[in-house]
Write a protein that holds these residues in place. Structure first.
Motif, PDB file in Angstrom:
ATOM      1  N   ALA A 235       1.655 -14.343  -5.434  1.00 63.14           N
ATOM      2  CA  ALA A 235       2.711 -14.495  -6.439  1.00 63.14           C
ATOM      3  C   ALA A 235       3.944 -15.195  -5.878  1.00 63.14           C
ATOM      4  CB  ALA A 235       3.111 -13.124  -6.987  1.00 63.14           C
ATOM      5  N   LEU A 236       4.103 -15.178  -4.555  1.00 62.10           N
ATOM      6  CA  LEU A 236       5.307 -15.730  -3.943  1.00 62.10           C
ATOM      7  C   LEU A 236       5.211 -17.238  -3.727  1.00 62.10           C
ATOM      8  CD1 LEU A 236       6.085 -13.021  -1.224  1.00 62.10           C
ATOM      9  CD2 LEU A 236       7.585 -13.676  -3.132  1.00 62.10           C
ATOM     10  N   ILE A 237       6.317 -17.913  -3.947  1.00 61.92           N
ATOM     11  CA  ILE A 237       6.417 -19.315  -3.575  1.00 61.92           C
ATOM     12  C   ILE A 237       6.429 -19.409  -2.042  1.00 61.92           C
ATOM     13  CG2 ILE A 237       7.752 -19.874  -5.651  1.00 61.92           C
ATOM     14  CD1 ILE A 237      10.236 -20.044  -3.763  1.00 61.92           C
ATOM     15  N   ARG A 238       6.242 -20.590  -1.527  1.00 63.59           N
ATOM     16  CA  ARG A 238       6.372 -20.770  -0.074  1.00 63.59           C
ATOM     17  C   ARG A 238       7.789 -20.416   0.354  1.00 63.59           C
ATOM     18  NH1 ARG A 238       4.264 -26.635   1.409  1.00 63.59           N
ATOM     19  NH2 ARG A 238       5.433 -27.121  -0.473  1.00 63.59           N
ATOM     20  N   ARG A 239       7.899 -19.661   1.407  1.00 59.05           N
ATOM     21  CA  ARG A 239       9.178 -19.160   1.938  1.00 59.05           C
ATOM     22  C   ARG A 239       9.821 -18.130   1.014  1.00 59.05           C
ATOM     23  NH1 ARG A 239       8.607 -19.273   6.695  1.00 59.05           N
ATOM     24  NH2 ARG A 239      10.829 -19.232   7.173  1.00 59.05           N
ATOM     25  N   GLY A 240       9.037 -17.577   0.096  1.00 60.23           N
ATOM     26  CA  GLY A 240       9.528 -16.494  -0.750  1.00 60.23           C
ATOM     27  C   GLY A 240       9.596 -15.194   0.032  1.00 60.23           C
ATOM     28  N   PHE A 241      10.242 -14.195  -0.549  1.00 61.64           N
ATOM     29  CA  PHE A 241      10.535 -12.954   0.171  1.00 61.64           C
ATOM     30  C   PHE A 241       9.779 -11.769  -0.425  1.00 61.64           C
ATOM     31  CE2 PHE A 241      14.121 -15.751   0.817  1.00 61.64           C
ATOM     32  CZ  PHE A 241      14.364 -15.622   2.176  1.00 61.64           C
ATOM     33  N   LEU A 242       9.360 -10.864   0.463  1.00 59.75           N
ATOM     34  CA  LEU A 242       8.684  -9.626   0.078  1.00 59.75           C
ATOM     35  C   LEU A 242       9.437  -8.450   0.680  1.00 59.75           C
ATOM     36  CD1 LEU A 242       6.301  -7.938  -1.057  1.00 59.75           C
ATOM     37  CD2 LEU A 242       5.090  -8.416   1.103  1.00 59.75           C
ATOM     38  N   THR A 249       4.874  -1.133   6.039  1.00 56.60           N
ATOM     39  CA  THR A 249       4.871  -2.286   6.934  1.00 56.60           C
ATOM     40  C   THR A 249       3.680  -3.186   6.620  1.00 56.60           C
ATOM     41  OG1 THR A 249       4.771  -2.980   9.261  1.00 56.60           O
ATOM     42  CG2 THR A 249       3.564  -0.992   8.662  1.00 56.60           C
ATOM     43  N   LEU A 250       3.784  -4.443   7.014  1.00 51.10           N
ATOM     44  CA  LEU A 250       2.658  -5.367   6.913  1.00 51.10           C
ATOM     45  C   LEU A 250       1.842  -5.398   8.200  1.00 51.10           C
ATOM     46  CD1 LEU A 250       4.154  -8.526   5.148  1.00 51.10           C
ATOM     47  CD2 LEU A 250       2.899  -6.628   4.127  1.00 51.10           C
ATOM     48  N   ARG A 251       2.269  -4.635   9.190  1.00 50.64           N
ATOM     49  CA  ARG A 251       1.710  -4.757  10.538  1.00 50.64           C
ATOM     50  C   ARG A 251       0.190  -4.634  10.566  1.00 50.64           C
ATOM     51  NH1 ARG A 251       4.757  -0.964  14.236  1.00 50.64           N
ATOM     52  NH2 ARG A 251       6.410  -2.392  13.600  1.00 50.64           N
ATOM     53  N   PHE A 252      -0.365  -3.737   9.751  1.00 49.18           N
ATOM     54  CA  PHE A 252      -1.805  -3.497   9.807  1.00 49.18           C
ATOM     55  C   PHE A 252      -2.554  -4.139   8.633  1.00 49.18           C
ATOM     56  CE2 PHE A 252       0.414   0.168  11.710  1.00 49.18           C
ATOM     57  CZ  PHE A 252       0.016  -0.022  13.026  1.00 49.18           C
ATOM     58  N   SER A 253      -1.854  -4.962   7.886  1.00 51.12           N
ATOM     59  CA  SER A 253      -2.490  -5.624   6.744  1.00 51.12           C
ATOM     60  C   SER A 253      -3.243  -6.867   7.189  1.00 51.12           C
ATOM     61  CB  SER A 253      -1.417  -6.021   5.717  1.00 51.12           C
ATOM     62  OG  SER A 253      -1.963  -6.877   4.740  1.00 51.12           O
ATOM     63  N   PHE A 259       3.031 -13.843   6.760  1.00 53.64           N
ATOM     64  CA  PHE A 259       4.462 -13.551   6.657  1.00 53.64           C
ATOM     65  C   PHE A 259       5.139 -13.529   8.022  1.00 53.64           C
ATOM     66  CE2 PHE A 259       2.556 -11.667   2.896  1.00 53.64           C
ATOM     67  CZ  PHE A 259       3.474 -11.935   1.891  1.00 53.64           C
ATOM     68  N   ASP A 260       6.426 -13.849   8.000  1.00 56.00           N
ATOM     69  CA  ASP A 260       7.306 -13.629   9.145  1.00 56.00           C
ATOM     70  C   ASP A 260       8.202 -12.437   8.846  1.00 56.00           C
ATOM     71  OD1 ASP A 260       6.525 -15.909  10.713  1.00 56.00           O
ATOM     72  OD2 ASP A 260       7.680 -17.176   9.337  1.00 56.00           O
ATOM     73  N   GLU A 261       8.541 -11.676   9.882  1.00 52.50           N
ATOM     74  CA  GLU A 261       9.550 -10.621   9.698  1.00 52.50           C
ATOM     75  C   GLU A 261      10.899 -11.295   9.512  1.00 52.50           C
ATOM     76  OE1 GLU A 261       8.248  -6.466  11.779  1.00 52.50           O
ATOM     77  OE2 GLU A 261       9.257  -7.934  13.042  1.00 52.50           O
ATOM     78  N   PHE A 262      11.556 -11.005   8.418  1.00 47.41           N
ATOM     79  CA  PHE A 262      12.837 -11.637   8.109  1.00 47.41           C
ATOM     80  C   PHE A 262      13.998 -10.693   8.426  1.00 47.41           C
ATOM     81  CE2 PHE A 262      16.296 -12.660   5.131  1.00 47.41           C
ATOM     82  CZ  PHE A 262      16.500 -13.994   5.443  1.00 47.41           C
ATOM     83  N   ALA A 263      13.880  -9.467   8.002  1.00 46.08           N
ATOM     84  CA  ALA A 263      14.893  -8.438   8.314  1.00 46.08           C
ATOM     85  C   ALA A 263      14.123  -7.164   8.616  1.00 46.08           C
ATOM     86  CB  ALA A 263      15.852  -8.247   7.149  1.00 46.08           C
ATOM     87  N   ARG A 264      13.824  -6.954   9.901  1.00 46.77           N
ATOM     88  CA  ARG A 264      12.895  -5.899  10.309  1.00 46.77           C
ATOM     89  C   ARG A 264      13.311  -4.525   9.829  1.00 46.77           C
ATOM     90  NH1 ARG A 264      11.120  -5.429  16.510  1.00 46.77           N
ATOM     91  NH2 ARG A 264      10.142  -7.412  15.918  1.00 46.77           N
ATOM     92  N   GLU A 265      14.540  -4.143  10.059  1.00 47.01           N
ATOM     93  CA  GLU A 265      14.982  -2.789   9.711  1.00 47.01           C
ATOM     94  C   GLU A 265      14.922  -2.552   8.206  1.00 47.01           C
ATOM     95  OE1 GLU A 265      15.602  -0.309  11.840  1.00 47.01           O
ATOM     96  OE2 GLU A 265      14.954  -1.736  13.385  1.00 47.01           O
ATOM     97  N   ALA A 266      15.174  -3.587   7.435  1.00 47.71           N
ATOM     98  CA  ALA A 266      15.179  -3.461   5.975  1.00 47.71           C
ATOM     99  C   ALA A 266      13.787  -3.652   5.376  1.00 47.71           C
ATOM    100  CB  ALA A 266      16.141  -4.472   5.357  1.00 47.71           C
ATOM    101  N   ARG A 267      12.787  -3.973   6.209  1.00 48.72           N
ATOM    102  CA  ARG A 267      11.412  -4.191   5.756  1.00 48.72           C
ATOM    103  C   ARG A 267      11.330  -5.349   4.753  1.00 48.72           C
ATOM    104  NH1 ARG A 267      10.911  -0.856   9.365  1.00 48.72           N
ATOM    105  NH2 ARG A 267       9.352   0.808   9.452  1.00 48.72           N
ATOM    106  N   ILE A 268      11.983  -6.451   5.124  1.00 48.49           N
ATOM    107  CA  ILE A 268      11.933  -7.658   4.304  1.00 48.49           C
ATOM    108  C   ILE A 268      11.189  -8.739   5.082  1.00 48.49           C
ATOM    109  CG2 ILE A 268      13.276  -9.452   3.139  1.00 48.49           C
ATOM    110  CD1 ILE A 268      15.523  -7.401   2.824  1.00 48.49           C
ATOM    111  N   TYR A 269      10.215  -9.351   4.412  1.00 43.90           N
ATOM    112  CA  TYR A 269       9.368 -10.359   5.037  1.00 43.90           C
ATOM    113  C   TYR A 269       9.506 -11.674   4.264  1.00 43.90           C
ATOM    114  CZ  TYR A 269       7.220  -6.194   7.072  1.00 43.90           C
ATOM    115  OH  TYR A 269       7.019  -5.005   7.730  1.00 43.90           O
TER     116      TYR A 269
END
Length: 275
Positions: A235-242, A249-253, A259-269
């Motif tokens: 559903a996300l555009i390229r460089r969109g945020f989750l 976490t996405l760690r085990f997905s 995805f890149d971790e964008f704001a780790r503490e806030a769980r934003i990718y």
């Protein structure tokens, strides 16, 4: 009754719900759903899951009421303020670069997170170019979200959260107290669509710049988590945020590499460009 038989009855109940009402809870975390359905057994005066299954199959109103146990509707305005502070400070500057925006709040429950985004985007001057989709599988929750009425006793917490999330106005600017409730301004719903949508069975319905799905995945098993994350990725555009919940976490997905971790503490990718 042995635990083995009880678990079998539980699986049969979930299968019956799927076949009769097309709601699929079979991939939800069994420990979580068993705990909630044990509460439902008490509510409907049933000794076993088999008795509950019989009532659900023969009385659609019982199933409608049961949905409040199967879907968790616990939330609050600006829940986890650091998440919304990170959206405001780190994500909004990126969203400003788009002439129009689409935001999807998946599993919106009674609508608190949708109103949080609507208020935040108005404060940031983006409300005239955004469409917010609030989706859930529970029709009663969606009705409550549409109404935008919350208990007055919850307002002090909402107000505190709003301030901690970097609020640039007074929360009281957005609601009117009446009949023991706080009625949020209809203008906050001007660019909002509330709709029935299941992360378990439904497909992508829009191309979005931000998907916020918080405190939903923790109730899914691994297979269903992967399906839901894949759906949001598509559903996300390229460089969109989750955005996910504080314990998610996405760690085990299997979609982690998208995805890149964008704001780790806030769980934003942030979705990678090549995806």
């Amino acid at each position: 009754m042995s635990e083995k038989i009880e678990d079998l009855e539980l699986r049969l109940l979930l299968q019956a719900i799927f076949e009769q009402y097309h709601y699929d809870f079979r991939g939800y975390s069994m420990a979580s759903i068993k705990r909630r359905l044990n509460q439902a057994k008490t509510r409907f005066a049933c000794d076993t899951f088999s008795q509950l299954q019989s009532r659900v199959l023969h009385d659609p109103e019982v199933f409608t009421q049961l949905l409040s146990y199967l879907t968790v509707q616990v939330s609050e305005l600006f829940r986890d303020p650091p998440y919304f502070k990170a959206i405001r400070d780190l994500v909004i500057p990126h969203l400003r670069t788009y002439p129009s925006l689409k935001i999807w709040v998946a599993g919106c429950g009674d609508g608190e997170e949708v109103y949080s985004f609507s208020i935040l985007l108005r404060e940031e001057g983006l409300d005239d170019r955004v469409m917010i989709y609030g989706t859930d599988v529970n029709p009663r929750a969606l009705q409550k979200a549409e109404a935008g009425i919350y208990d007055l006793e919850r307002i002090p917490l909402f107000t505190k959260n709003h301030q901690l999330a970097g609020g640039k106005s007074s929360l009281s600017d957005y609601y009117t107290a009446a009949y023991g409730g706080a009625v949020f301004d209809k203008s906050l719903r001007r660019n909002v669509v509330f709709s029935d949508h299941s992360l378990v069975t439904d497909a992508v319905f829009a191309e979005c710049h931000l998907v916020s799905c918080r405190n939903v995945l923790i109730y899914f098993d691994r297979g269903l988590q992967n399906r839901a994350i894949g759906l949001m990725k598509d559903a996300l555009i390229r460089r969109g945020f989750l955005g996910l919940g504080a314990k998610e976490t996405l760690r085990f997905s299997k979609h982690a590499d998208a995805f890149d971790e964008f704001a780790r503490e806030a769980r934003i990718y942030q979705k990678r460009s090549e995806q």
